[in-house]
Design a protein around this motif. Structure first.
Motif, PDB file in Angstrom:
ATOM      1  N   ARG A   1       0.813  -1.224   0.000  1.00  0.00           N
ATOM      2  CA  ARG A   1       0.000   0.000   0.000  1.00  0.00           C
ATOM      3  C   ARG A   1       0.850   1.279   0.000  1.00  0.00           C
ATOM      4  O   ARG A   1       0.308   2.372  -0.131  1.00  0.00           O
ATOM      5  CB  ARG A   1      -0.931  -0.005   1.216  1.00  0.00           C
ATOM      6  CG  ARG A   1      -1.922  -1.147   1.187  1.00  0.00           C
ATOM      7  CD  ARG A   1      -2.646  -1.311   2.508  1.00  0.00           C
ATOM      8  NE  ARG A   1      -3.404  -0.115   2.886  1.00  0.00           N
ATOM      9  CZ  ARG A   1      -4.113  -0.019   4.009  1.00  0.00           C
ATOM     10  NH1 ARG A   1      -4.158  -1.052   4.864  1.00  0.00           N
ATOM     11  NH2 ARG A   1      -4.763   1.097   4.291  1.00  0.00           N
ATOM     12  N   LEU A   2       2.140   1.126   0.139  1.00  0.00           N
ATOM     13  CA  LEU A   2       3.027   2.282   0.243  1.00  0.00           C
ATOM     14  C   LEU A   2       3.137   3.031  -1.090  1.00  0.00           C
ATOM     15  O   LEU A   2       3.386   2.437  -2.129  1.00  0.00           O
ATOM     16  CB  LEU A   2       4.420   1.816   0.678  1.00  0.00           C
ATOM     17  CG  LEU A   2       5.523   2.876   0.768  1.00  0.00           C
ATOM     18  CD1 LEU A   2       5.209   3.897   1.860  1.00  0.00           C
ATOM     19  CD2 LEU A   2       6.879   2.211   1.033  1.00  0.00           C
ATOM     20  N   THR A   3       2.966   4.338  -1.040  1.00  0.00           N
ATOM     21  CA  THR A   3       3.223   5.194  -2.191  1.00  0.00           C
ATOM     22  C   THR A   3       4.655   5.693  -2.079  1.00  0.00           C
ATOM     23  O   THR A   3       4.982   6.485  -1.197  1.00  0.00           O
ATOM     24  CB  THR A   3       2.254   6.386  -2.223  1.00  0.00           C
ATOM     25  OG1 THR A   3       0.908   5.904  -2.286  1.00  0.00           O
ATOM     26  CG2 THR A   3       2.544   7.272  -3.434  1.00  0.00           C
ATOM     27  N   ARG A   4       5.517   5.202  -2.956  1.00  0.00           N
ATOM     28  CA  ARG A   4       6.933   5.539  -2.865  1.00  0.00           C
ATOM     29  C   ARG A   4       7.196   6.913  -3.475  1.00  0.00           C
ATOM     30  O   ARG A   4       6.934   7.133  -4.661  1.00  0.00           O
ATOM     31  CB  ARG A   4       7.774   4.471  -3.556  1.00  0.00           C
ATOM     32  CG  ARG A   4       7.771   3.141  -2.794  1.00  0.00           C
ATOM     33  CD  ARG A   4       8.338   2.001  -3.623  1.00  0.00           C
ATOM     34  NE  ARG A   4       8.517   0.788  -2.835  1.00  0.00           N
ATOM     35  CZ  ARG A   4       7.543  -0.046  -2.505  1.00  0.00           C
ATOM     36  NH1 ARG A   4       6.294   0.211  -2.915  1.00  0.00           N
ATOM     37  NH2 ARG A   4       7.773  -1.120  -1.782  1.00  0.00           N
ATOM     38  N   ALA A   5       7.711   7.801  -2.658  1.00  0.00           N
ATOM     39  CA  ALA A   5       8.015   9.153  -3.132  1.00  0.00           C
ATOM     40  C   ALA A   5       9.216   9.115  -4.068  1.00  0.00           C
ATOM     41  O   ALA A   5      10.153   8.321  -3.881  1.00  0.00           O
ATOM     42  CB  ALA A   5       8.301  10.068  -1.951  1.00  0.00           C
ATOM     43  N   GLU A   6       9.208   9.973  -5.067  1.00  0.00           N
ATOM     44  CA  GLU A   6      10.302  10.021  -6.026  1.00  0.00           C
ATOM     45  C   GLU A   6      11.606  10.397  -5.329  1.00  0.00           C
ATOM     46  O   GLU A   6      11.655  11.329  -4.526  1.00  0.00           O
ATOM     47  CB  GLU A   6       9.996  11.039  -7.118  1.00  0.00           C
ATOM     48  CG  GLU A   6      11.035  11.069  -8.223  1.00  0.00           C
ATOM     49  CD  GLU A   6      10.657  12.025  -9.342  1.00  0.00           C
ATOM     50  OE1 GLU A   6      11.482  12.222 -10.252  1.00  0.00           O
ATOM     51  OE2 GLU A   6       9.540  12.587  -9.294  1.00  0.00           O
ATOM     52  N   GLY A   7      12.656   9.629  -5.620  1.00  0.00           N
ATOM     53  CA  GLY A   7      13.963   9.912  -5.063  1.00  0.00           C
ATOM     54  C   GLY A   7      14.178   9.418  -3.643  1.00  0.00           C
ATOM     55  O   GLY A   7      15.237   9.678  -3.054  1.00  0.00           O
TER      56      GLY A   7
END
Length: 313
Positions: free
Chosen positions: A82-88
């Motif tokens: 469910r994790l939304t991985r932030a860019e970078g």
């Protein structure tokens, strides 16, 4: 908790420090694994989102330790799905053994960490292995992970003292660290698990690790603040060229297998010091303090971080 405007420290750059430090944020894993109550996965996900928004580039998300031993992190698969991985932003996870690696690979993880011990006593209590047997457990994990293209970090606990054995010879720490790095790990995090280190000992241990063939550029430090020495020890490490420091938002965490271990170095306290020294971190202290105050409310107690208490008390 009432918020008020952040007063940033006056900057006074001193010689002998790195221009920039990478903060390896462990609050979501090392911090929350020590909570007596299980934190809902929705809260963990928002915690990680808030930490990323504050500018932290490395967020240790969870652990694939068996839920029997760390029930607080039994939701690892659900969280990562469910994790939304932030860019970078990198989201490493702790992997104890091959079964844990299987779970990590199935979850699409690209960065893992293994957790070794510098002492016989802690290896037996934490890993149910002898000091030498732990390497046989880690070797196939690191080899398989590297073959799959994963980056692997090595933690070493009890590097500066052991509650059962007392002082730990720096050469012993160096020998353990060298074996882990020779397996193919990219970074060695030296842990002061019970918080007994002082700056001179930090210099001795890092010097021994360097002499064993591990350059400072591949060394990180992980200090606990049991005796109030975490920032002093961090500064000593920075003066030796260390550029990666582990810390925990709000000072959450300890060690479930070492009863005398208190919280990790608070990320806010670290950022305050680094900001004052003119060392770049990319972290927005205002947003970070808000995040830790928010989490403290959900845990039902004040934040241990002095900076959070000063800014959000």
């Amino acid at each position: 908790m009432g918020a008020r405007e952040v007063g940033l420290p006056a900057r006074a750059r001193t010689d002998g420090l790195p221009e920039r430090v990478t903060i390896w944020e462990v609050g979501a894993r090392d911090g929350l694994q020590n909570e007596s109550a299980v934190v809902p996965v929705e809260v963990k996900l928002e915690f990680l989102d808030r930490l990323a928004a504050a500018g932290l580039g490395v967020l240790e998300a969870t652990s694939f330790v068996h839920p029997k031993w760390v029930p607080q992190l039994a939701d690892a698969e659900d969280l990562l799905a469910r994790l939304t991985r932030a860019e970078g932003v990198s989201y490493p996870v702790l992997v104890p053994n091959e079964r844990g690696l299987d779970r990590a690979l199935a979850a699409g993880v690209r960065h893992i960490a293994v957790f070794g011990s510098a002492t016989e006593s802690f290896a037996k209590r934490n890993l149910n292995r002898t000091l030498d047997e732990q390497f046989a457990m880690f070797e196939p994990v690191v080899a398989r992970a590297r073959a799959e293209g994963l980056d692997v970090r090595a933690y070493v606990s009890m590097c500066f003292g052991d509650q059962w054995e007392g002082p730990v010879p720096p050469a012993q720490v160096a020998a353990v660290g060298r074996r882990l790095m020779e397996m193919g790990c990219s970074q060695l995090s030296l842990g002061d698990t019970i918080g007994v280190a002082t700056p001179g000992l930090v210099e001795s241990v890092i010097g021994a690790v360097n002499a064993a063939g591990v350059p400072t550029s591949r060394v990180a430090v992980h200090f606990h603040d049991t005796y109030g020495q975490a920032l002093s020890n961090t500064l000593a490490a920075l003066r030796l060229g260390v550029t990666t420091v582990d810390s925990s938002a709000g000072g959450l965490g300890g060690c479930p297998y070492a009863e005398s271990a208190t919280g990790n170095l608070a990320t806010e306290d670290l950022v305050w010091m680094l900001d004052g020294l003119g060392v770049e971190t990319g972290v927005d202290l205002d947003k970070l303090a808000d995040t830790s105050a928010w989490m403290a409310e959900r845990l039902g107690r004040p934040s241990p971080s002095r900076v959070v208490r000063a800014l959000r008390g």
